[in-house]
Design a protein around this motif. Structure first.
Motif, PDB file in Angstrom:
ATOM      1  N   LYS A 159       0.838  -1.190   0.000  1.00  0.00           N
ATOM      2  CA  LYS A 159       0.000   0.000   0.000  1.00  0.00           C
ATOM      3  C   LYS A 159       0.876   1.244   0.000  1.00  0.00           C
ATOM      4  N   LYS A 160       0.531   2.198  -0.870  1.00  0.00           N
ATOM      5  CA  LYS A 160       1.332   3.407  -0.961  1.00  0.00           C
ATOM      6  C   LYS A 160       1.199   4.229   0.324  1.00  0.00           C
ATOM      7  N   PRO A 161       2.311   4.698   0.864  1.00  0.00           N
ATOM      8  CA  PRO A 161       2.238   5.523   2.079  1.00  0.00           C
ATOM      9  C   PRO A 161       1.607   6.867   1.780  1.00  0.00           C
ATOM     10  N   SER A 162       0.950   7.441   2.769  1.00  0.00           N
ATOM     11  CA  SER A 162       0.320   8.752   2.607  1.00  0.00           C
ATOM     12  C   SER A 162       1.396   9.828   2.525  1.00  0.00           C
ATOM     13  N   PRO A 163       1.059  11.001   1.982  1.00  0.00           N
ATOM     14  CA  PRO A 163       2.033  12.102   1.957  1.00  0.00           C
ATOM     15  C   PRO A 163       2.580  12.432   3.340  1.00  0.00           C
ATOM     16  N   ALA A 164       1.729  12.404   4.364  1.00  0.00           N
ATOM     17  CA  ALA A 164       2.185  12.726   5.720  1.00  0.00           C
ATOM     18  C   ALA A 164       3.251  11.757   6.198  1.00  0.00           C
ATOM     19  N   ILE A 165       3.079  10.476   5.882  1.00  0.00           N
ATOM     20  CA  ILE A 165       4.056   9.465   6.296  1.00  0.00           C
ATOM     21  C   ILE A 165       5.358   9.629   5.527  1.00  0.00           C
ATOM     22  N   ILE A 166       5.269   9.927   4.233  1.00  0.00           N
ATOM     23  CA  ILE A 166       6.482  10.149   3.442  1.00  0.00           C
ATOM     24  C   ILE A 166       7.269  11.333   4.014  1.00  0.00           C
ATOM     25  N   ILE A 167       6.572  12.424   4.292  1.00  0.00           N
ATOM     26  CA  ILE A 167       7.225  13.619   4.834  1.00  0.00           C
ATOM     27  C   ILE A 167       7.896  13.304   6.163  1.00  0.00           C
ATOM     28  N   SER A 168       7.170  12.603   7.043  1.00  0.00           N
ATOM     29  CA  SER A 168       7.696  12.284   8.371  1.00  0.00           C
ATOM     30  C   SER A 168       8.909  11.365   8.281  1.00  0.00           C
ATOM     31  N   ALA A 169       8.818  10.329   7.436  1.00  0.00           N
ATOM     32  CA  ALA A 169       9.917   9.369   7.325  1.00  0.00           C
ATOM     33  C   ALA A 169      11.165  10.024   6.724  1.00  0.00           C
ATOM     34  N   VAL A 170      10.983  10.837   5.686  1.00  0.00           N
ATOM     35  CA  VAL A 170      12.122  11.510   5.057  1.00  0.00           C
ATOM     36  C   VAL A 170      12.754  12.501   6.030  1.00  0.00           C
ATOM     37  N   SER A 171      11.921  13.223   6.776  1.00  0.00           N
ATOM     38  CA  SER A 171      12.438  14.191   7.747  1.00  0.00           C
ATOM     39  C   SER A 171      13.199  13.498   8.868  1.00  0.00           C
ATOM     40  N   ALA A 172      12.647  12.378   9.368  1.00  0.00           N
ATOM     41  CA  ALA A 172      13.318  11.619  10.434  1.00  0.00           C
ATOM     42  C   ALA A 172      14.629  11.035   9.927  1.00  0.00           C
ATOM     43  N   TRP A 173      14.617  10.523   8.712  1.00  0.00           N
ATOM     44  CA  TRP A 173      15.815   9.949   8.084  1.00  0.00           C
ATOM     45  C   TRP A 173      16.891  11.028   7.939  1.00  0.00           C
ATOM     46  N   SER A 174      16.486  12.206   7.482  1.00  0.00           N
ATOM     47  CA  SER A 174      17.437  13.313   7.315  1.00  0.00           C
ATOM     48  C   SER A 174      18.002  13.750   8.660  1.00  0.00           C
ATOM     49  N   ASP A 205       2.618  16.932  -4.003  1.00  0.00           N
ATOM     50  CA  ASP A 205       2.578  17.516  -2.667  1.00  0.00           C
ATOM     51  C   ASP A 205       3.824  18.377  -2.422  1.00  0.00           C
ATOM     52  N   ARG A 206       3.616  19.659  -2.146  1.00  0.00           N
ATOM     53  CA  ARG A 206       4.750  20.570  -1.990  1.00  0.00           C
ATOM     54  C   ARG A 206       5.568  20.265  -0.737  1.00  0.00           C
ATOM     55  N   LEU A 207       4.922  19.821   0.319  1.00  0.00           N
ATOM     56  CA  LEU A 207       5.652  19.522   1.546  1.00  0.00           C
ATOM     57  C   LEU A 207       6.549  18.292   1.360  1.00  0.00           C
ATOM     58  N   ILE A 208       6.137  17.376   0.509  1.00  0.00           N
ATOM     59  CA  ILE A 208       7.003  16.237   0.161  1.00  0.00           C
ATOM     60  C   ILE A 208       8.234  16.761  -0.584  1.00  0.00           C
ATOM     61  N   ARG A 209       7.998  17.658  -1.529  1.00  0.00           N
ATOM     62  CA  ARG A 209       9.125  18.220  -2.295  1.00  0.00           C
ATOM     63  C   ARG A 209      10.120  18.918  -1.367  1.00  0.00           C
ATOM     64  N   ILE A 210       9.605  19.684  -0.409  1.00  0.00           N
ATOM     65  CA  ILE A 210      10.482  20.424   0.502  1.00  0.00           C
ATOM     66  C   ILE A 210      11.313  19.466   1.343  1.00  0.00           C
ATOM     67  N   ALA A 211      10.667  18.423   1.894  1.00  0.00           N
ATOM     68  CA  ALA A 211      11.396  17.453   2.717  1.00  0.00           C
ATOM     69  C   ALA A 211      12.478  16.758   1.901  1.00  0.00           C
ATOM     70  N   ALA A 212      12.134  16.377   0.662  1.00  0.00           N
ATOM     71  CA  ALA A 212      13.105  15.700  -0.202  1.00  0.00           C
ATOM     72  C   ALA A 212      14.236  16.644  -0.605  1.00  0.00           C
ATOM     73  N   GLY A 213      13.894  17.901  -0.909  1.00  0.00           N
ATOM     74  CA  GLY A 213      14.917  18.869  -1.296  1.00  0.00           C
ATOM     75  C   GLY A 213      15.917  19.132  -0.187  1.00  0.00           C
ATOM     76  N   GLU A 214      15.434  19.277   1.037  1.00  0.00           N
ATOM     77  CA  GLU A 214      16.332  19.498   2.163  1.00  0.00           C
ATOM     78  C   GLU A 214      17.218  18.284   2.407  1.00  0.00           C
TER      79      GLU A 214
END
Length: 411
Positions: A159-174, A205-214
């Motif tokens: 199942k594809k993760p929601s945008p909120a989960i992607i943002i949280s996981a990428v931010s935690a990973w970073s 999702d712009r917040l996904i882009r921001i998390a990935a960009g950072e």
């Protein structure tokens, strides 16, 4: 005298809340966790933690194992606050060792977004504070990565993760990536992360882009891509002075060019129909900063006032750490930033000291002795932690996206 009575009342509230974690009724345990979180946000609870550390940790782990999604989220947040209160040392290591398997198991049942976000944040905080071994840090990072980018076997539908989960996981990973020097990470995983993060820059999702960009900006701040291609390929082909053969160099240049073009486009993107202006402005600002860094090596500099003193960041690493901790601590951030010496060490921040009454000095004496004793385990651990942060910062200041060491580059 009133201050002393108030403190006794606060202590009794904490003790009662801890007792309530043994209750069978879920709502009672949830209210108890809320009370504990409020108490930790309003004051550093060193004395309580010194006496009740093990009990609080094990009851929170029991909540993660058996509780509802709401209880799991509250218990996860409490464990993160517990780690920030203890600071680096044996207790923080124990928190990580004891909690990891519980968090891993809870993440497997992806039923509630709030629960998953809290578990990811908890894992990030306890690893950041208690993960002295690079293998511990990488294990936690791989766990986060698996949440959003799992490696699946044949005939398995994820199942594809929601945008909120992607943002949280990428931010935690970073956030955890800021504690590494790049060499300690698995090379193949590193390359995969760059390609995946680049793909996230194309998401709606712009917040996904921001998390990935950072995250990408941080990767380039830590070190050059070519380090990891050498370790991965082990090629005997003719190489340049950095150990990169022609095929690898072409691939690296192409990847750099692609990311730079994505960043440049996002820094000037026009607003579309229904786009949130706040998110659009945040995206433009973030990607202008990333573009400045990728093209000219200029990191964003930020400053905020905490109790009359300036808290400054001058690297992507510091900015990511600050944003993550601000989000995690929420309403308790200012109080923690003023009083928590672990955070002072992380950011090199020296707050103005208040003038305490004799009663207040007596109440906080235990707290101060825990930090000031030069022979204490906590003090030695804090010193090691600070030295590690300084060393990593010095290393990163030398790492830039500019391709001066690569000869003629396209980007």
């Amino acid at each position: 005298m009133l201050v002393f009575d108030f403190q006794l009342q606060k202590d009794s509230v904490l003790d009662q809340a801890l007792d309530d974690l043994y209750e069978k009724r879920a709502t009672t345990r949830e209210k108890a966790l809320v009370s504990i979180i409020d108490a930790f946000n309003s004051k550093l609870q060193h004395e309580f933690v010194e006496k009740k550390f093990a009990t609080l940790l094990h009851q929170c782990l029991n909540s993660i194992k058996k509780g509802s999604a709401k209880e799991i989220a509250l218990a996860s947040h409490t464990i993160g606050l517990l780690a920030l209160t203890t600071g680096p040392g044996e207790k923080a290591q124990e928190i990580l060792e004891e909690s990891f398997s519980f968090i891993l198991e809870a993440l497997k049942t992806k039923s509630d977004i709030t629960k998953i976000l809290a578990l990811l944040e908890c894992l990030a905080i306890i690893t950041f504070i208690g993960g002295d071994d690079p293998e511990d840090t990488e294990k936690s990072m791989q766990t986060m990565w698996q949440v959003v980018h799992p490696k699946l076997g044949p005939n398995v539908v994820q199942k594809k993760p929601s945008p909120a989960i992607i943002i949280s996981a990428v931010s935690a990973w970073s956030f955890l990536l800021t504690t590494t020097d790049g060499w300690t990470l698995n090379s193949k995983a590193w390359q995969e992360s760059i390609s995946y993060l680049s793909s996230l820059l194309d998401k709606d999702d712009r917040l996904i882009r921001i998390a990935a960009g950072e995250a990408l900006a941080l990767i380039f701040e830590i070190g050059n891509l070519e380090k990891f291609y050498v370790a991965t390929t082990g090629s005997n082909d003719s190489s340049n002075h950095n150990g990169i053969n022609a095929r690898e160099l072409t691939h690296i240049q192409g990847l750099r060019a692609r990311i730079l073009n994505q960043v440049r486009s996002l820094s000037v993107e026009a607003g579309g129909k229904g786009s949130a202006k706040k998110d659009l402005n945040s995206q433009r600002s973030t990607f202008r900063n990333i573009l400045d860094y990728l093209e000219d090596g200029y990191s964003p500099e930020t400053s905020m006032k905490i109790g009359g003193e300036s808290l400054n960041t001058t690297t992507w690493s510091q900015l990511i750490q600050l944003n993550f901790l601000k989000h995690f601590l929420a309403g308790g951030f200012v109080k923690q930033m003023q009083d928590n010496e672990v955070l002072h060490d992380i950011f090199g921040f020296s707050p103005k000291r208040k003038l305490f009454s004799a009663t207040e000095k007596r109440i906080s004496g235990t707290d101060k002795r825990m930090y000031k004793s030069p022979n204490s385990v906590l003090n030695k651990s804090r010193t090691r932690f600070l030295n590690k942060q300084r060393m990593l910062s010095q290393d990163r200041n030398a790492g830039r996206f500019a391709a001066a060491d690569m000869g003629n580059d396209d980007v």
